[in-house]
Write a protein that holds these residues in place. Structure first.
Motif, PDB file in Angstrom:
ATOM      1  N   ALA A  76      55.371  54.229 -22.042  1.00 17.60           N
ATOM      2  CA  ALA A  76      56.370  53.233 -22.432  1.00 17.60           C
ATOM      3  C   ALA A  76      57.717  53.515 -21.780  1.00 17.60           C
ATOM      4  O   ALA A  76      58.414  52.587 -21.336  1.00 17.60           O
ATOM      5  CB  ALA A  76      56.511  53.198 -23.951  1.00 17.60           C
ATOM      6  N   GLU A  77      58.103  54.787 -21.714  1.00 19.44           N
ATOM      7  CA  GLU A  77      59.396  55.141 -21.137  1.00 19.44           C
ATOM      8  C   GLU A  77      59.455  54.775 -19.651  1.00 19.44           C
ATOM      9  O   GLU A  77      60.445  54.244 -19.160  1.00 19.44           O
ATOM     10  CB  GLU A  77      59.677  56.648 -21.297  1.00 19.44           C
ATOM     11  N   MET A  78      58.384  55.076 -18.950  1.00 20.31           N
ATOM     12  CA  MET A  78      58.343  54.791 -17.517  1.00 20.31           C
ATOM     13  C   MET A  78      58.326  53.281 -17.281  1.00 20.31           C
ATOM     14  O   MET A  78      59.017  52.791 -16.376  1.00 20.31           O
ATOM     15  CB  MET A  78      57.119  55.442 -16.880  1.00 20.31           C
ATOM     16  N   THR A  79      57.551  52.547 -18.069  1.00 21.63           N
ATOM     17  CA  THR A  79      57.491  51.096 -17.924  1.00 21.63           C
ATOM     18  C   THR A  79      58.862  50.491 -18.155  1.00 21.63           C
ATOM     19  O   THR A  79      59.299  49.598 -17.420  1.00 21.63           O
ATOM     20  CB  THR A  79      56.464  50.493 -18.906  1.00 21.63           C
ATOM     21  N   GLU A  84      63.749  47.993 -16.051  1.00 23.24           N
ATOM     22  CA  GLU A  84      65.212  47.929 -15.941  1.00 23.24           C
ATOM     23  C   GLU A  84      65.663  47.982 -14.483  1.00 23.24           C
ATOM     24  O   GLU A  84      66.624  47.324 -14.102  1.00 23.24           O
ATOM     25  CB  GLU A  84      65.851  49.083 -16.721  1.00 23.24           C
ATOM     26  N   THR A  85      64.979  48.786 -13.690  1.00 18.20           N
ATOM     27  CA  THR A  85      65.388  48.960 -12.297  1.00 18.20           C
ATOM     28  C   THR A  85      64.950  47.802 -11.414  1.00 18.20           C
ATOM     29  O   THR A  85      65.732  47.284 -10.606  1.00 18.20           O
ATOM     30  CB  THR A  85      64.815  50.278 -11.733  1.00 18.20           C
ATOM     31  N   GLY A  89      57.825  42.721 -15.346  1.00 24.44           N
ATOM     32  CA  GLY A  89      56.517  42.624 -14.707  1.00 24.44           C
ATOM     33  C   GLY A  89      56.249  43.695 -13.673  1.00 24.44           C
ATOM     34  O   GLY A  89      55.142  43.794 -13.151  1.00 24.44           O
ATOM     35  N   MET A  90      57.250  44.499 -13.391  1.00 19.38           N
ATOM     36  CA  MET A  90      57.058  45.531 -12.362  1.00 19.38           C
ATOM     37  C   MET A  90      56.426  46.795 -12.928  1.00 19.38           C
ATOM     38  O   MET A  90      55.985  47.652 -12.162  1.00 19.38           O
ATOM     39  CB  MET A  90      58.393  45.871 -11.693  1.00 19.38           C
ATOM     40  N   ALA A  93      52.924  46.739 -11.886  1.00 21.93           N
ATOM     41  CA  ALA A  93      52.874  46.862 -10.430  1.00 21.93           C
ATOM     42  C   ALA A  93      53.014  48.317  -9.996  1.00 21.93           C
ATOM     43  O   ALA A  93      52.495  48.708  -8.956  1.00 21.93           O
ATOM     44  CB  ALA A  93      53.968  46.013  -9.797  1.00 21.93           C
ATOM     45  N   ALA A  94      53.701  49.133 -10.816  1.00 21.17           N
ATOM     46  CA  ALA A  94      53.853  50.553 -10.491  1.00 21.17           C
ATOM     47  C   ALA A  94      52.500  51.255 -10.511  1.00 21.17           C
ATOM     48  O   ALA A  94      52.242  52.139  -9.694  1.00 21.17           O
ATOM     49  CB  ALA A  94      54.816  51.218 -11.455  1.00 21.17           C
ATOM     50  N   THR A  95      51.624  50.871 -11.430  1.00 29.87           N
ATOM     51  CA  THR A  95      50.288  51.455 -11.469  1.00 29.87           C
ATOM     52  C   THR A  95      49.525  51.098 -10.199  1.00 29.87           C
ATOM     53  O   THR A  95      48.904  51.958  -9.566  1.00 29.87           O
ATOM     54  CB  THR A  95      49.506  50.947 -12.699  1.00 29.87           C
ATOM     55  N   ILE A  96      49.595  49.847  -9.808  1.00 27.98           N
ATOM     56  CA  ILE A  96      48.917  49.398  -8.586  1.00 27.98           C
ATOM     57  C   ILE A  96      49.513  50.097  -7.367  1.00 27.98           C
ATOM     58  O   ILE A  96      48.779  50.546  -6.476  1.00 27.98           O
ATOM     59  CB  ILE A  96      49.019  47.862  -8.447  1.00 27.98           C
ATOM     60  N   LEU A  97      50.835  50.236  -7.330  1.00 28.89           N
ATOM     61  CA  LEU A  97      51.499  50.923  -6.225  1.00 28.89           C
ATOM     62  C   LEU A  97      51.061  52.386  -6.160  1.00 28.89           C
ATOM     63  O   LEU A  97      50.794  52.914  -5.083  1.00 28.89           O
ATOM     64  CB  LEU A  97      53.013  50.836  -6.361  1.00 28.89           C
ATOM     65  N   GLY A  98      50.950  53.032  -7.317  1.00 29.61           N
ATOM     66  CA  GLY A  98      50.517  54.430  -7.359  1.00 29.61           C
ATOM     67  C   GLY A  98      49.114  54.609  -6.813  1.00 29.61           C
ATOM     68  O   GLY A  98      48.847  55.521  -6.018  1.00 29.61           O
ATOM     69  N   VAL A  99      48.211  53.728  -7.219  1.00 25.56           N
ATOM     70  CA  VAL A  99      46.828  53.806  -6.723  1.00 25.56           C
ATOM     71  C   VAL A  99      46.799  53.530  -5.221  1.00 25.56           C
ATOM     72  O   VAL A  99      46.098  54.217  -4.465  1.00 25.56           O
ATOM     73  CB  VAL A  99      45.914  52.821  -7.496  1.00 25.56           C
TER      74      VAL A  99
END
Length: 176
Positions: A76-79, A84-85, A89-90, A93-99
């Motif tokens: 939750a903190e990372m999401t 915020e940054t 909806g991002m 997308a961070a999970t997809i970017l990480g993979v």
């Protein structure tokens, strides 16, 4: 005058003379016309070794960063920090970017291994990835979201080493 035979004494190696045909005492056998040249093993140049090792290190770094990003983006903190940054909806997308980072890092390791073992297409594939990284980094910098200039520089140096003239000459010997 001497009574020596025209080509020297029998069983002596002479720099010139009749063909030896591999007989003992007459030197090495000649290469027959149409026969392939004997294979001469060549050592892998340091540029190939250095470029491949840089690819291994860079690819491993991308795999680790990608996996950490994929795992942490579920919290939750990372999401919240990502939202915020970069906007709503991002977080997913961070999970997809990480993979995606982990997969590209794994491909870089594979291509680096291929380049290391004498397959020039591995070096060319790394050059393509470096070109795409260049475009991505320029786009990120232009949009204000940053961009890894250090990672790009690392990729450019590794690719330059793998595509240097000495490396290319070695790859040609490996294709035979």
């Amino acid at each position: 005058m001497s009574t020596q035979p025209p080509y020297g004494r029998p069983n002596e190696q002479q720099p010139y003379g009749p063909p030896s045909y591999g007989q003992p005492g007459f030197g090495p056998a000649p290469v027959m016309p149409g026969a392939p040249w004997p294979s001469v093993p060549t050592r892998r140049p340091g540029t190939v070794t250095a470029g491949a090792v840089m690819a291994f290190i860079g690819g491993a770094f991308m795999v680790v960063v990608g996996l950490v990003l994929a795992v942490l983006s579920g919290s939750a903190e990372m999401t919240e920090a990502i939202t915020e940054t970069y906007g709503p909806g991002m977080g997913s997308a961070a999970t997809i970017l990480g993979v995606a980072l982990a997969v590209v890092g794994a491909l870089i390791i594979v291509f680096g291994a291929m380049a290391f073992t004498g397959r020039q297409w591995g070096a060319v594939a790394l050059a393509v990835i470096t070109g795409l990284s260049l475009v991505g980094t320029i786009t990120d910098i232009a949009s204000g979201t940053g961009g890894s200039v250090v990672g790009l520089g690392w990729s450019i140096v590794a690719t330059a080493l793998l595509l240097s003239s000495g490396s290319r000459a070695w790859y040609r010997t490996q294709q035979r």
